[in-house]
Design an enzyme around this catalytic site. Sequence first.
Site, PDB file in Angstrom:
ATOM      1  CD  GLU A 221       5.206  67.406 -25.300  1.00  0.00           C
ATOM      2  OE1 GLU A 221       5.350  66.379 -26.014  1.00  0.00           O
ATOM      3  OE2 GLU A 221       4.136  67.998 -25.193  1.00  0.00           O
TER       4      GLU A 221
ATOM      5  CB  CYS B 180      12.379  64.815 -29.541  1.00  0.00           C
ATOM      6  SG  CYS B 180      13.168  65.275 -27.989  1.00  0.00           S
TER       7      CYS B 180
END
Length: 463
Positions: free
Chosen positions: A231, A265
């Site tokens: 990720e 993110c």
Amino acid sequence: MAFQTVNPYTNEVIKTFESATREEIVSAIGTADQAFHQWKTLPVAERVGYLQKAADLLRKNADEYAKVITLEMGKIFAEAKGEVELSAQILEYYVRHAEEQLQPRKLPVMDPAEGDAELVYEPLGVLLAIEPWNFPFYQVARILAPQLSAGNTLILKHASNIPQCALAFEQLMKDAGLPAGVFQNLFIEHEDVELVLADPRVCGVALTGSEFAGSAVAQVAGKHLKKAIMELGGADAFVVLDDADIDKTVAWGVFGRHWNAGQVCVSSKRMILDAKIYDEYLEKYTAGVAALKAGDPMDPTTQLAPLSSQRAKDGLLKQIEEAVKHGAIATEVGPKVPEQGCFVQPTILTNVTPDNPAYYQEFFGPVSMIIKAEDEADAIRIANDSPFGLGGSVFTSDNERGRRVANQISTGMVFVNHPTMVKADLPFGGIRRSGYGRELIDLGLKEFVNIKLVDVVDIDAPF
């Protein structure tokens, strides 16, 4: 690499910790492997019982955990408490659903001669979790809850600037009664990651972090044939169509770009505006950003926190400087942020063109990239013109139009009329340079299991 607590609000070094030796690492792997052989035999209902106890402790001691998060990475205290609650919700999700999601799956065979076929889900063993600093508890809960539910054991390598958060989560699980060795925190240096992944007792690695870290760890995992999920970064498109409710969209834009000081993110990093509403949105958005109050993250009136470290601040300022060198216009917005600590002045970047390296970069902090689109089709084109593919959002007064546009944006997650959302019961993950694999819900639960076919066949042999 020093594992140490440095208060981002004051830049004061609070405490330093020794890195794990290679001998300690090998010993911890052995402990995790021994624990695995017992842990995997427990019924799922018994395994998730420890998660419920941990969730209860998180809520009971939320203020104490939140203070540690704020101290180490500078998150606003209210946001830190929200992170603690989200972590508790993730644990509880698997308390409620893991047993059902791990039930064998009957296969609808086409020929009765194929037998009675089913898929069973068996844990793999010891896993390594490499986690970042921006959500010190949530990131751990996101990998720990599904993998412990599945029957795996976990070794945590947390970010070097949040050692006390790592220790606090390890102690949380001990206080919940988790058997020794099922979850361990180790202060592992970067160069010792291969020592872990080379060990045959370690079966996989989950990493959340930068493109650079993901690429390096993926190479090591591949070399040793270990399953990996990644990720990584994101440059989420925040698409505003010509029929959007501008005031509501601006409010979400200010929030979506600046929560956690923009260090997310899935923060709304690229605001792609239809030309028809560009000027109005930019004017109101600038005013909304200017109204944010920067200050002490423990002060309940603070809306903009410092960045996590001096290194993060210096890196972001360098990115802004380089963007301007290549033709971007950088407009600093709002009252001057405090000079102490790791604050960065909220900045709006315009005139960022595809020949500017910044156009394809991720800005991790309170920097907003504003891009004008000719129309809906052009907005979709710009949204997809990115090496990343994590999250994104579309704003419109027509939900069906929003869904149609969302279906054309190439990312792992797209939301209509809301910035990318992080919840306990929604999957998380991306594509391209944002990584691969999924965490949370049943998708995360089954990333590190052996999906094994068991087929009972009762027919006569052909000869």
